[in-house]
Each structure stands twice: as structure tokens, then as C-alpha cells.
Enzyme design. Structure first.
Site, PDB file in Angstrom:
ATOM      1  N   GLU A 111     -25.977 -14.198   3.641  1.00 39.51           N
ATOM      2  CA  GLU A 111     -24.993 -13.529   2.785  1.00 39.51           C
ATOM      3  C   GLU A 111     -25.413 -12.102   2.477  1.00 39.51           C
ATOM      4  O   GLU A 111     -24.564 -11.203   2.336  1.00 39.51           O
ATOM      5  CB  GLU A 111     -24.751 -14.334   1.500  1.00 39.51           C
ATOM      6  N   ASP A 112     -26.716 -11.850   2.360  1.00 37.54           N
ATOM      7  CA  ASP A 112     -27.205 -10.493   2.152  1.00 37.54           C
ATOM      8  C   ASP A 112     -26.814  -9.579   3.308  1.00 37.54           C
ATOM      9  O   ASP A 112     -26.314  -8.472   3.118  1.00 37.54           O
ATOM     10  CB  ASP A 112     -28.732 -10.491   2.017  1.00 37.54           C
TER      11      ASP A 112
ATOM     12  N   ARG B 101       0.836  -1.205   0.000  1.00 37.90           N
ATOM     13  CA  ARG B 101       0.000   0.000   0.000  1.00 37.90           C
ATOM     14  C   ARG B 101       0.869   1.253   0.000  1.00 37.90           C
ATOM     15  O   ARG B 101       1.906   1.290   0.649  1.00 37.90           O
ATOM     16  CB  ARG B 101      -0.898   0.021   1.239  1.00 37.90           C
TER      17      ARG B 101
ATOM     18  N   ASP C  11     -30.971 -12.631  -8.360  1.00 39.66           N
ATOM     19  CA  ASP C  11     -31.463 -13.992  -8.175  1.00 39.66           C
ATOM     20  C   ASP C  11     -32.297 -14.379  -9.385  1.00 39.66           C
ATOM     21  O   ASP C  11     -32.847 -13.514 -10.079  1.00 39.66           O
ATOM     22  CB  ASP C  11     -32.301 -14.093  -6.906  1.00 39.66           C
ATOM     23  N   GLU C  12     -32.421 -15.665  -9.616  1.00 43.81           N
ATOM     24  CA  GLU C  12     -33.100 -16.123 -10.826  1.00 43.81           C
ATOM     25  C   GLU C  12     -34.575 -15.739 -10.875  1.00 43.81           C
ATOM     26  O   GLU C  12     -35.155 -15.607 -11.949  1.00 43.81           O
ATOM     27  CB  GLU C  12     -32.958 -17.639 -10.957  1.00 43.81           C
TER      28      GLU C  12
ATOM     29  N   ARG D 291     -21.646 -16.492  -4.413  1.00 42.32           N
ATOM     30  CA  ARG D 291     -22.053 -15.350  -5.217  1.00 42.32           C
ATOM     31  C   ARG D 291     -21.139 -14.149  -5.010  1.00 42.32           C
ATOM     32  O   ARG D 291     -21.158 -13.208  -5.798  1.00 42.32           O
ATOM     33  CB  ARG D 291     -23.495 -14.971  -4.920  1.00 42.32           C
TER      34      ARG D 291
END
Length: 761
Positions: A668-669, A431, A580-581, A564
Site C-alpha cells: 500500500e505504501d 467537471r 503506524d502504531e 488505511r
């Protein structure tokens, strides 16, 4: 001619007579000046005469050049050489880089000694490492080793002093003379000299030490850390005291100090002189000698008055109401008030000559502190008065950033230490000081992702470069090239990658995902579509997928919910549209959301939202998807965010959190929203949507509809509380903002509206 000579002679003679008559006394003094001066020197009383110097100093003190309690330069040098026998150690000479090549930067902690208790602070340090992404339980994988012996307090008068450390570490088969070892220390030496003697030979180990003396510090090898108390929180921590409405930057007091005054010994000189700058108005400098067991034995004439004045002011109130705080040395170079001043946004005025400031290898302290000289104490008031208000505010803001980024918890202090060492292993991928000293900080800017500022989502708006609308990109004039070297003239990418997670086990594609792919592909900003196939059965053949104008690729997942957010190399654009599908979106909704995201590339921008709340009855956190006036979570079933968060999710978070996500539905959301909120300290952004988002239950947790819904809700609450416990606080930020197109539902012609389809039911 003779007459002229006679007049000249008479005039000369008269002049000498007048000079002798009127100035004879002065002439005689001039003649014997040197003799009388030498006599005066001989006749002057001895300079240590008690009657002459009684009110200034003790004559015995004046006989010596230095404080008799202080070690001489030769003694200090001898101690330093005995402690740092490898004083010329550098990473290239005393560190084995080959141990880090195969498994990367992994850290192993020695097993704790059963018969040797650990201090609270050292237990926190070990726990911070073991809970981090650096930890490995296998020593053969380790690049760096941490002792299980408590080395924080090396004052042999302390009850936490561990004896016979040399004998113990020599029996460790991994010690290897200290190579690739990191030793933490807060207190070294003891009364009266407080040298840097640790009581054992550190060998070739890296020393992370508080109150580091510059003469002992090995640049590029050792690390200076701050002195922190046993009560310093391990994680979470308190926020800084500066708020957005703390304007103007000047406060009631200009400069303050309240603390102990040492009457004798090391560190007494500076603190004994602090009363000289006290004016009782805007400069408050209070000391007390009422500390220690035998303070009355050594007290001077000022003690009683100082003790009375000392009790008139509250220390916390002084911190809250002062612009600058004096941070003098104590018995050692560092003190607790350094971190206290940082948290309080009270600009530290450092009076500790020879102190290697904490993490100075990475942190630019010139932007957050005033470094003074102990011998020039009386110049401090005039110096701080000359600092203009705009710079004072910049100093205060930087103190809050540094406190929150590196010092508010033991976790952050330890992780900063480890990241500095990691940067040394690969200097070409380390960095820059800019990343360390700019929001969100070095810990959250992963060099493994990139070392270019333009690749991160944080730095566009900080440098006055607004993100233009995609249609306007490329039409900017020269005036927009304000920071060509920093950002290479680019703003967030003009295109996005649609990332669709599919879990349907059917051989043929369901209708919702077909409509979704077609709607997204028609967007003028779509670059490619990636489908994450998270099903045990193989995906349908390519002929059954819809024909699109943009590339469409299938990625085989591992069946985990955290898949995801893996940093797939196939994602080439800055923007990711996570779907999402079963999500239902129109092309207009996608276009508008993407335009909004380009103005806020550091945040999550999406459609379906939730809010969190504190349940006082259950004494836990909860979340709800009901329509309320606040939101703090935007579901990633339909949301834009920067692809950097994939790397941060996978590489920054420890493996235990990802395992938690894989075991709980919809976790996960929540974790992604918490992660982004931790980085930005900002809420997500909700944009308008034609239809209410319909939440679906994944096949992995499907049973009966009611049971699945209840179990899913219970798992969400459990997930939220476990994440809050791990982070140590609630990172989510609430918002009451929703963004709509300018003419959304206004009574104007449809032809004038840019997104008219958003208003159709």
C-alpha cells in the site's frame, strides 16, 4: 446688345468647331463604345480554348463547378440521413438514465465473436475497458454497453471490414435499438468519396468516431476521438518532447509539413496547394505523389521535383526542430500527424474545414492549436509569425499537457470518452472546462469528491497563491485575494487529522501508541485523532485510551491493508497525517512536517524514505530502504498528504490493484507513492527526523523474524514490478532533496531556533 449676342454666338460656335476638330476621334469612340464592347465579347475566343488555358487547368475540369469525384451537397445529405437516422438524438431523448441509477456508471462489453477476429486497436479498446474501474461482467448492472464486434474500420475495401453487422446486432437481446450503447469507429466510407457511411444502422447508439464531420456530429451526444494507429500504446506511452530547458520556444523552423500529396479525389485540393508557402528557409512544406499503386498514371509535372525534395528532410527531425506543424486533412478529416505534432510540442496548424476536433466538448483547443481555413492557406505564414513568444511557449506547454493527460495511450483515449459520457449523466456534478484544461487533468479530478477547486491539492500554487504558514493565516492583505472565485480565498487547512493504523491484538494498548497519541495531540495544528482498528479482537474500552485535548475516535477496519486509504467521512481536514502504531515522533517533528506540507499540498511529505532502482541482472525493478543519496518513496507509516488521495486511491484505481495491495506486505505504501507521482509528476519530500524509522512486521505476516523480513522484502519487489506492469511505465520520480529547519544544527543560540527539539538525540 446685338453686338454682345453676336460675340456670344461666335464664341459658342468656335468652341464646337475646336472640339470636333481635335477630339472627334475620341467622341466617335464614346458614341459607339457599347456597340464595340458587345462586339468584342462576341468575337472573344471560347473561354475553354485549350491553347489559352493549357498551362492552368484541363478544360473538362473547368466545365463543372466542383471536383467531379466529390459528392454533391445533396448526395452528402442523403448519405448522412441514411447513416444517422436518429440525427436528433440527445442524451435526454436517446439514453436511458434509469439504468445508471442503481449501480452507477458501469460498462459491460459484449462477449467476443469466436469466428470474427478483432483488430489490434479494437482489442486494446476492449482491454482498456475491462481493466478499468468502470467494468462490470454483469449486464444487468451496466449503464453503458460496448459491442464485441469490431467497428473501427468501416471501409469495405479493408481486410478488417466486418460484414453483416446489421444482421448480427439485431440478434442481440441487449441492443434495444442502440440505446445506451457506445460504438467506436476510426475509418468510415471508402474510395472515392469517403463518406461517413458505416455500413450499418447505429440506431440510438452514441458514436465515438475519428474524423467527425460537424454536420454529422450530434452535439452533447456523440464524441469525436483522435485517429490513432495500431501501434499506439495501450498504457504507459511515451512522454512529450518538450523539456524544461527547451527555451526559447522558437526553433530552427517556423512551419513545416512533410506528407503525401493526392493528385485527384477528396483531400487533394489543400495538399496540392501546400507548395506555395514553401520558402526553403524557415518554412518547409514538402509533398510527394509517390504513393499508391498507380501514382505514375496520375503524376503531374511537379511530381519528380517534389519527390527529390521530399527525400532531403527527415520527418522526425522536422518535428523536433519546428515551432508549428501543418496538419491538413487527408482523405478523411483527421490524420495521424495530429497526435504526432502534439507529442512533439509542435503546435498544430489545422487545415481541415468541418472537422469536429477530438474531445472538443471538454478540451479548449484554442490554447493548444491554431485552427486555419483551407481556403486561406497563404495567410498561415503571416498568422503564425504574429504570435508572440510567450504565447508560443504557452501553446507548447498545453500540447504536452493534453498529450500526457488524454492522448498518449489507448487507455487515456477510452477513459476520456467514458468520463465525458459520465459527466453528462449528472451535469450538476460534472467537471468544469477549467478542470479538463488544467493540470493534472479531468481524469484525475474526480467530481464525486468535489467540484470546487479549493478542495483539490493541485490549484493553489498554479494561480500565484502561496500557502502561508499556519501562524500567518488570516493576516493576509487584499493583495492575496488574486483568485477569489476560484479558491474562495482559502489555502490548505490550518489543521490536520492524525490517522493511526493499529494492528496489535492485545487487550491493553501498547506503550508506543500511547506515546504517539500524546505527542501528536500536543501539536498546535492537530484537529482530531482517528484510530483505524485493524484487528480481529475488539478495541479496548474508551477508558483505557489516553486523555487528549483533541477529539479521539475509533474506526473499525475490515482487516485489509488498503483500509488505511479509504475516504472515511470522519476525516474533515485537508491534511492527513498517516501513522503506524509503532511510529516514534515528537511534537516538534509533527509541527515542522505539517508546515512543510502546507507549502507542497499536492505531495507526500514524511520521514522514512526508500528509493527504487533498476536491477540490470534480474531485469526487474527493486527498492531499498538503505540510506542513499536519492529517494523516491516516503513511507505512509509517518507522512502527510492531502485527503483527496484517499478518494483517488479508492475510486480511481480499479479493484484489482486494491486486491493486489491486500495480498502483499507494504504494497500500500508503494501504490500510494506511485499514485501521487502519477498525478503530480513530482517526487515526495523528506523532512528531517531525530531517529531512524524502525520498520515493523505486521502480525498478519509474522513468523520468525528472519523469514518474515525476507518474505516482506520479496513481496515489496513483487508488488513494485506488478504495479509498473499495470501502469505501463515507472511513475516514481527520484529526488536528492531533504528539508530541514533553517537553523537546523547551526552554531547559534537554541533560543533563536524554532524547532530545537529536532536536534536532540
Amino acid at each position: 446688345m446685338q453686338t454682345r449676342k453676336k460675340y456670344i454666338f461666335l464664341t459658342f460656335l468656335a468652341s464646337w468647331l475646336l472640339l470636333f476638330f481635335f477630339g472627334g476621334g475620341q467622341l466617335s469612340r464614346f458614341t459607339f463604345f457599347s456597340v464595340r464592347k458587345s462586339e468584342a465579347r462576341r468575337n472573344w475566343p471560347p473561354w475553354t480554348d485549350r491553347s489559352l488555358l493549357r498551362s492552368f487547368a484541363d478544360p473538362e475540369e473547368l466545365q463543372s463547378d466542383e471536383d467531379p469525384t466529390l459528392p454533391s451537397p445533396r448526395e452528402r445529405r442523403a448519405v448522412r440521413l441514411s447513416v444517422y437516422k436518429n440525427s436528433r438524438c440527445r442524451m435526454e431523448t436517446c439514453f436511458d438514465f434509469s439504468r445508471c441509477e442503481k449501480h452507477g456508471f458501469r460498462v459491460f462489453t459484449y462477449p467476443r465473436e469466436r469466428d470474427q477476429p478483432l483488430s489490434e486497436s479494437y482489442s486494446k479498446i476492449l482491454d482498456s475497458i475491462q481493466r478499468s474501474r468502470y467494468y462490470t461482467p454483469r449486464p444487468e448492472e451496466a449503464c453503458l454497453f460496448i459491442l464485441g464486434i469490431d467497428t473501427l474500420d468501416r471501409d469495405h475495401l479493408s481486410g478488417q471490414y466486418v460484414r453483416d453487422v446489421d444482421e448480427k446486432i439485431r440478434t442481440f437481446p441487449l441492443w434495444n435499438g442502440g440505446r445506451n450503447h457506445l460504438i467506436f469507429n476510426l475509418y468510415s466510407g471508402t474510395w472515392p468519396n469517403y463518406t461517413e457511411d458505416l455500413g450499418f444502422d447505429i440506431g440510438q447508439a452514441i458514436l465515438a468516431k475519428a474524423s467527425f464531420y460537424t454536420e454529422s456530429f450530434r452535439p452533447g451526444f456523440d464524441i469525436s476521438i483522435p485517429l490513432f494507429s495500431k501501434d499506439h500504446p495501450q498504457r504507459g506511452g511515451e512522454r512529450g518532447w518538450l523539456y524544461q530547458d527547451s527555451i526559447p520556444p522558437q526553433k530552427k523552423y517556423l512551419l513545416v509539413f512533410k506528407g503525401k500529396r493526392y493528385l485527384t479525389g477528396i483531400g487533394s485540393g489543400t495538399r496540392n496547394a501546400l507548395h506555395h508557402i514553401h520558402n526553403g528557409k524557415d518554412i518547409i512544406s514538402l509533398t510527394t505523389c509517390k504513393h499508391g499503386k498507380d501514382w505514375e498514371k496520375h503524376k503531374d509535372t511537379r511530381c519528380d521535383k517534389d519527390n527529390v525534395d521530399y527525400e532531403k528532410f527527415n520527418y522526425q527531425e522536422l518535428l523536433h526542430n519546428s515551432t508549428f506543424c501543418i496538419v491538413p486533412r487527408g482523405r478523411r478529416l483527421g490524420s495521424f500527424r495530429f497526435l504526432e505534432a502534439l507529442q512533439a510540442a509542435c503546435i498544430p496548424v489545422l487545415l481541415s474545414d468541418g472537422w469536429e476536433l477530438p474531445f472538443a466538448e471538454a478540451i479548449d483547443w484554442g490554447k493548444a492549436a491554431v485552427v486555419g481555413n483551407e481556403r486561406l492557406l497563404l495567410q498561415i505564414p503571416s498568422t503564425v509569425r504574429c504570435i508572440p513568444p510567450e504565447r508560443v511557449l504557452a501553446f507548447q506547454q498545453q500540447t504536452q499537457f493534453l498529450w500526457d493527460a488524454y492522448f498518449s495511450t489507448v487507455d487515456k483515449i477510452v477513459h476520456t470518452t467514458l468520463e465525458i459520457i459520465k459527466d453528462r449523466l449528472l451535469p450538476h456534478r460534472s467537471r468544469s472546462r477549467f478542470l479538463w484544461n488544467t493540470l493534472p487533468g479531468g481524469l484525475l479530478a474526480l467530481p464525486d469528491f468535489s467540484t470546487h477547486l479549493r478542495d483539490f491539492p493541485f490549484y493553489y500554487l498554479q494561480h500565484g497563491r502561496s500557502s502561508p504558514a499556519p501562524a500567518e493565516h488570516g493576516k493576509l492583505g487584499a493583495c492575496h485575494n488574486t483568485y477569489p472565485l476560484l479558491l474562495s480565498g482559502s489555502s490548505p487547512s490550518e489543521k490536520f487529522t492524525a490517522f493511526i493504523r493499529a494492528v496489535s491484538p492485545a487487550d491493553s494498548l501498547s506503550q508506543p501508541i500511547l506515546r504517539l497519541i500524546q505527542a501528536v495531540s500536543r501539536s498546535q495544528y492537530c484537529s482530531q485523532i482517528l484510530v483505524l482498528w485493524s484487528c480481529e479482537k475488539p478495541p479496548p474500552p474508551s477508558g483505557k485510551w489516553p486523555q487528549t485535548t483533541v477529539p479521539l475516535a475509533i474506526i473499525q477496519g475490515r482487516g485489509k491493508l488498503s483500509d488505511r486509504f479509504f475516504p472515511y467521512a470522519a476525516i474533515q481536514t485537508d491534511a492527513v497525517l498517516s501513522l503506524d502504531e509503532h511510529t516514534s515522533l515528537s511534537t516538534s517533528e509533527v509541527d515542522f512536517a505539517f508546515v512543510v506540507w502546507r507549502s507542497f499540498p499536492e505531495r507526500i511529505v514524511g520521514f522514512a524514505a526508500q528509493s527504487h532502482f533498476w536491477d540490470a541482472e534480474q531485469r526487474c525493478w527493486g527498492s531499498t530502504s538503505k540510506w542513499t543519496n536519492e529517494l523516491s518513496i516516503v513511507l505512509t507509516a509517518a507522512a502527510f498528504y492531502h485527503r483527496y488521495y484517499h478518494s483517488l486511491f479508492t475510486e480511481y484505481l480499479p479493484g484489482g490493484l486494491r486486491e493486489l495491495v491486500d495480498g502483499l506486505a507494504a504494497c500500500e505504501d508503494i501504490l500510494m507513492n506511485i499514485l501521487v507521482a502519477t498525478v503530480t509528476k513530482l517526487p515526495p519530500i523528506k523532512v528531517t527526523q531525530r531517529k531512524q524509522h524502525k520498520e515493523t512486521v505486521p502480525q498478519q505476516v509474522k513468523g520468525t523474524a528472519g523469514a518474515a523480513g525476507g518474505r516482506r522484502f520479496s513481496q515489496q519487489q513483487d508488488c513494485l514490478n506488478q504495479l509498473v506492469d499495470w501502469f505501463g511505465y515507472m511513475p516514481l520520480v527520484s529526488s536528492q532533496l531533504r528539508l530541514d529547519p533553517v537553523l537546523f544544527k547551526d552554531q547559534v543560540s537554541v533560543l533563536r531556533k524554532k524547532y530545537p527539539r529536532l536536534e536532540k538525540p
